[in-house]
Write an enzyme that holds these catalytic residues in place. Structure first.
Site, PDB file in Angstrom:
ATOM      1  N   ASP A   5      61.377  61.856   5.906  1.00 39.00           N
ATOM      2  CA  ASP A   5      61.088  60.879   6.966  1.00 39.00           C
ATOM      3  C   ASP A   5      62.276  60.601   7.889  1.00 39.00           C
ATOM      4  O   ASP A   5      63.397  60.374   7.417  1.00 39.00           O
ATOM      5  CB  ASP A   5      60.686  59.529   6.360  1.00 39.00           C
ATOM      6  CG  ASP A   5      59.503  59.620   5.423  1.00 39.00           C
ATOM      7  OD1 ASP A   5      59.017  60.727   5.163  1.00 39.00           O
ATOM      8  OD2 ASP A   5      59.074  58.559   4.942  1.00 39.00           O
TER       9      ASP A   5
ATOM     10  N   TYR B  52      65.330  54.524   0.438  1.00 32.91           N
ATOM     11  CA  TYR B  52      64.129  55.050   1.070  1.00 32.91           C
ATOM     12  C   TYR B  52      63.979  54.547   2.506  1.00 32.91           C
ATOM     13  O   TYR B  52      64.847  53.896   3.057  1.00 32.91           O
ATOM     14  CB  TYR B  52      62.910  54.734   0.198  1.00 32.91           C
ATOM     15  CG  TYR B  52      62.733  55.733  -0.933  1.00 32.91           C
ATOM     16  CD1 TYR B  52      63.792  56.069  -1.770  1.00 32.91           C
ATOM     17  CD2 TYR B  52      61.512  56.347  -1.175  1.00 32.91           C
ATOM     18  CE1 TYR B  52      63.646  56.988  -2.792  1.00 32.91           C
ATOM     19  CE2 TYR B  52      61.355  57.260  -2.208  1.00 32.91           C
ATOM     20  CZ  TYR B  52      62.416  57.586  -3.013  1.00 32.91           C
ATOM     21  OH  TYR B  52      62.274  58.508  -4.030  1.00 32.91           O
TER      22      TYR B  52
ATOM     23  N   ARG C 173      56.951  49.140   0.883  1.00 31.31           N
ATOM     24  CA  ARG C 173      58.111  49.843   1.434  1.00 31.31           C
ATOM     25  C   ARG C 173      58.024  50.096   2.940  1.00 31.31           C
ATOM     26  O   ARG C 173      57.070  49.717   3.597  1.00 31.31           O
ATOM     27  CB  ARG C 173      58.273  51.182   0.714  1.00 31.31           C
ATOM     28  CG  ARG C 173      57.043  52.095   0.714  1.00 31.31           C
ATOM     29  CD  ARG C 173      57.335  53.357  -0.084  1.00 31.31           C
ATOM     30  NE  ARG C 173      56.193  54.242  -0.229  1.00 31.31           N
ATOM     31  CZ  ARG C 173      55.344  54.210  -1.246  1.00 31.31           C
ATOM     32  NH1 ARG C 173      55.502  53.331  -2.208  1.00 31.31           N
ATOM     33  NH2 ARG C 173      54.332  55.054  -1.318  1.00 31.31           N
TER      34      ARG C 173
END
Length: 509
Positions: free
Chosen positions: A38, A97, A170
């Protein structure tokens, strides 16, 4: 002794052979070593674009997820930097993340955390080594110069998930509230306890203390998104002006995992979709439940738009990950020790409620115009001489004018034995990579084009990455295109002796 994760990444990059791999792209962002996924924390700083991204430098041996960092002043040449976020804290020991960035200025700065203009938000992932139980937290990194990055001493800002939701919680997007000066909002992708996907909104005045506002709802959508997949990843909202009406709309772009709509498309592992409305509080009003895929290609996921200073406004520009979850076994892993890439930045607009994406890429001098008549498709192809030795190029082609039988026309990337064909057939875009070196997530795909939008193709090819634009940006198609290394020239294809015109071309190598 504590392991030095920064040194591990540095050593992996120093030993990398990625740059010498003939498949390694020139103008697309790819990892200096290991795995990329990502895009994160995209921001514009004056004339420089900064892209952070999920980075696993020791892939496939160890799953240590960092934030990689690269920058560019022209969106065509990228310089890699040391990782910006390292998973070396108790709350992110199993990975730093996805998240985003916000750029502060003026009166915002004195009250900002660490008085730093660059605020980066990310999800920390922690798993219990015995039970496997996950804890997801939302965290902050600050920087004064985009060289040194410091985790906020008060992390985590949001230490766990709210009641009624699972630990799949998230991918924060933090943005200024355009309707409430001095206030910020955070959009999170979440999973409810009943294992359905949703998005939550938080609010803050200082970027440190966050109050939960509630779920994002769609009061005019007739329940279309109430049980829409089992998890929503990477949600983001951007405000765009419709080119036809001049009206401003809020566009929600997100990745609902597990949807199975009864429509053409949505063949990828997980979908990437968008819908339009007007965000008022926690409601996306005037959204009738219609949604579309952002990109129709074999590989595309988790896109994000660049953040800007209020004093430096510009077009909303998006970058996506050209990959799919669990599909890391690509040729480049063995030949160069790297895998995946990001898309070329795309300038966004709306036209009649549909998202329009136009690539932002200037490779330099070398434009050429010519008129060529292609061969019958089954009999061969007509090479474009100007690109015979190039493996990275941008090409815009006009097909036959309307009227008479509709011929098949398009381009072939690669050689007769190992190629990708991109053709227009009966009002559809057809992409066939069945003879290429990578077909893991499909070999052939057909995309119905909008009426009257089948006369121009723009193709950006970069060694092992290809992006296709049609319908003036309303249809885009990204794919990994592993053809014969070092021989990815281009030929024109047509049936019935149809005329094709090369409007422009640029070569990079």
């Amino acid at each position: 002794m504590t392991e030095d994760l920064s040194a591990l990444a540095k050593d992996a990059v120093a030993a990398s052979r990625a740059a010498s791999d003939p498949d390694y792209p020139v103008f697309h962002v790819a990892p200096p070593v290991g795995r990329l996924n990502d895009p994160n924390g995209l921001l514009v700083d004056g004339g420089t674009y900064h892209v952070f991204y999920q980075f696993t430098p020791l892939h496939p041996h160890r799953k240590l997820v960092y934030w990689g960092h690269t920058s560019s002043t022209d969106l065509a040449r990228w310089e890699h930097h040391a990782p910006a976020v390292v998973p070396d804290s108790p709350y992110d020991a199993n990975g730093a993340y996805s998240g985003n960035a916000i750029v502060l200025e003026g009166a915002e700065l004195p009250a900002a955390p660490a008085s730093a203009p660059y605020q980066l938000f990310f999800t920390g992932n922690l798993k219990d080594p015995v039970t496997g139980e996950r804890t997801a937290s939302q965290n902050l990194v600050t920087s004064r110069d985009l060289v040194t990055f410091t985790k906020w001493e008060g992390n985590p800002l949001i230490p766990t998930h709210a009641p009624g939701y699972t630990a799949h919680y998230r991918d924060p997007q933090v943005f200024r509230d355009p309707d409430a000066p001095g206030q910020f909002r955070m959009l999170l992708g979440v999973q409810r306890q009943d294992e359905t996907g949703a998005a939550l909104l938080y609010r803050s005045t200082d970027l440190l203390s966050w109050d939960l506002e509630g779920e994002l709802t769609f009061p005019d959508a007739g329940g279309a998104f109430e049980r829409f997949g089992y998890m929503w990843e990477c949600p983001g909202i951007v405000r765009l002006t419709d080119e036809l009406t001049g009206e401003d709309w809020d566009v929600l772009i997100w990745c609902p995992q597990g949807i199975s709509p009864q429509a053409e498309g949505y063949e990828n592992v997980f979908a990437c979709t968008y819908t339009v409305g007007h965000l008022v509080g926690t409601e996306l009003r005037d959204c009738d439940g219609t949604f579309h895929e952002v990109d129709r290609g074999f590989e595309f996921y988790a896109p994000q738009a660049f953040a800007r200073r209020p004093s430096e406004p510009g077009a909303v520009t998006l970058v996506g990950w050209l990959g799919n979850a669990g599909e890391d076994d690509q040729p480049s892993v063995s030949t160069g020790g790297w895998v995946h890439a990001l898309s070329v930045p795309r300038r966004l607009s709306l036209r009649g409620g549909r998202l329009v994406q136009r690539p932002v890429l200037e490779l330099g001098e070398g434009a050429s115009t010519s008129c060529l008549s292609g061969s019958v498709l089954t009999a061969g192809a007509t090479p474009v001489p100007e690109l015979s030795g190039s493996r990275s190029w941008q090409l815009r082609v006009e097909g036959p004018q309307a009227g008479g039988p509709a011929p098949t026309w398009g381009v072939r990337i690669g050689t007769a034995d190992c190629h990708v064909d991109v053709t227009i057939e009966d009002g559809s875009l057809v992409v066939d990579r069945s003879t290429s070196r990578y077909t893991q997530h499909g070999a052939r795909r057909v995309v119905t084009l909008p009426p009257g939008a089948d006369s121009v193709l723009e193709v950006l090819h970069d060694r092992s990455v290809t992006e296709i634009v049609s319908a003036d940006g309303e249809t885009v198609f990204a794919l990994r295109s592993f053809v014969t290394p070092g021989t990815s020239g281009v030929s024109l294809l047509s049936s019935g002796g149809a005329q094709m015109r090369v409007v422009s071309l640029q070569a990079r190598d």
